[in-house]
Scaffold this motif. Structure first.
Motif, short mmCIF file in Angstrom:
data_model
loop_
_atom_site.label_atom_id
_atom_site.label_comp_id
_atom_site.label_asym_id
_atom_site.label_seq_id
_atom_site.Cartn_x
_atom_site.Cartn_y
_atom_site.Cartn_z
N GLY A 18 0.79 -1.21 0.00
CA GLY A 18 0.00 0.00 0.00
C GLY A 18 0.83 1.27 0.00
N ASP A 19 2.15 1.14 0.05
CA ASP A 19 3.03 2.30 -0.01
C ASP A 19 2.87 2.93 -1.40
N PRO A 20 2.39 4.17 -1.48
CA PRO A 20 2.13 4.77 -2.78
C PRO A 20 3.36 5.42 -3.42
N LEU A 21 4.47 5.43 -2.70
CA LEU A 21 5.64 6.17 -3.17
C LEU A 21 6.67 5.27 -3.87
N LYS A 22 7.47 5.91 -4.69
CA LYS A 22 8.66 5.28 -5.26
C LYS A 22 9.82 6.02 -4.62
N THR A 23 10.35 5.49 -3.54
CA THR A 23 11.37 6.17 -2.75
C THR A 23 12.75 5.82 -3.27
N THR A 24 13.46 6.81 -3.77
CA THR A 24 14.80 6.59 -4.32
C THR A 24 15.84 6.72 -3.23
N ILE A 25 17.07 6.36 -3.56
CA ILE A 25 18.18 6.52 -2.62
C ILE A 25 18.36 8.00 -2.29
N SER A 26 18.25 8.87 -3.28
CA SER A 26 18.36 10.31 -3.03
C SER A 26 17.26 10.80 -2.09
N ASP A 27 16.04 10.27 -2.24
CA ASP A 27 14.95 10.63 -1.34
C ASP A 27 15.29 10.23 0.09
N ILE A 28 15.82 9.03 0.25
CA ILE A 28 16.19 8.53 1.57
C ILE A 28 17.27 9.42 2.18
N GLU A 29 18.27 9.74 1.39
CA GLU A 29 19.36 10.59 1.88
C GLU A 29 18.82 11.95 2.33
N LYS A 30 17.96 12.53 1.53
CA LYS A 30 17.40 13.85 1.85
C LYS A 30 16.51 13.79 3.09
N GLU A 31 15.62 12.83 3.14
CA GLU A 31 14.65 12.76 4.24
C GLU A 31 15.30 12.42 5.57
N LEU A 32 16.32 11.57 5.55
CA LEU A 32 16.95 11.15 6.80
C LEU A 32 18.09 12.07 7.25
N SER A 33 18.44 13.05 6.41
CA SER A 33 19.56 13.93 6.75
C SER A 33 19.27 14.84 7.94
N ASP A 34 18.02 15.12 8.21
CA ASP A 34 17.65 15.93 9.38
C ASP A 34 16.77 15.07 10.29
N PRO A 35 17.38 14.38 11.26
CA PRO A 35 16.61 13.45 12.10
C PRO A 35 15.51 14.10 12.92
N THR A 36 15.53 15.43 13.05
CA THR A 36 14.49 16.10 13.82
C THR A 36 13.27 16.47 12.97
N HIS A 37 13.41 16.36 11.65
CA HIS A 37 12.30 16.72 10.76
C HIS A 37 11.25 15.61 10.78
N PRO A 38 9.97 15.96 10.79
CA PRO A 38 8.91 14.93 10.82
C PRO A 38 9.00 13.92 9.67
N ASN A 39 9.44 14.35 8.49
CA ASN A 39 9.55 13.41 7.37
C ASN A 39 10.56 12.32 7.66
N SER A 40 11.60 12.65 8.41
CA SER A 40 12.60 11.65 8.77
C SER A 40 11.98 10.55 9.63
N LEU A 41 11.21 10.97 10.61
CA LEU A 41 10.54 10.02 11.49
C LEU A 41 9.53 9.17 10.72
N ILE A 42 8.79 9.80 9.83
CA ILE A 42 7.80 9.07 9.03
C ILE A 42 8.49 8.02 8.16
N LEU A 43 9.59 8.40 7.51
CA LEU A 43 10.31 7.45 6.67
C LEU A 43 10.88 6.30 7.49
N LYS A 44 11.47 6.61 8.64
CA LYS A 44 12.01 5.54 9.50
C LYS A 44 10.91 4.57 9.91
#
Length: 106
Positions: free
Chosen positions: A58-84
């Protein structure tokens, strides 16, 4: 869309080590990029094609390596927590998928 199930164990191992705090983000990205290079070598890379992940059913996204790098680069950002959480959910449910294709919806 070309699913690459033979690369799931490599991706799972890297994501698990990252979530367990055994490797940092740079090492995670390095391992995923090495995997992508292997896929490209096997698939004779075509323009616009790259590795992407679907973490759970049911994951609607196509998450690339660049997306992962960007989203996880700021561990305090809500998107980082959502991705984890999405990664953890997919690993726990054994639903992680590795794909190699262009990013247009097919």
């Amino acid at each position: 869309m070309t699913e690459q199930p033979q690369y799931i164990p490599i991706a799972k191992a890297a994501f698990n080590l990252y979530l367990d705090g055994q490797i940092d983000l740079d090492t995670l990205i390095e391992r995923l990029r090495e995997m992508e290079l292997q896929v490209q070598a096997e698939e004779e890379e075509e323009t616009g094609r790259q590795v992407w992940f679907r973490f759970f059913s049911g994951d609607p996204l196509k998450t690339t390596i660049s997306d992962i790098e960007k989203e996880l680069s700021d561990p305090t950002h809500p998107n980082s927590l959502i991705l984890k959480r999405g990664i953890a959910l997919g690993l726990e449910a054994d639903e992680l998928e590795v794909h190699y294709s262009n990013l247009r919806w097919e």
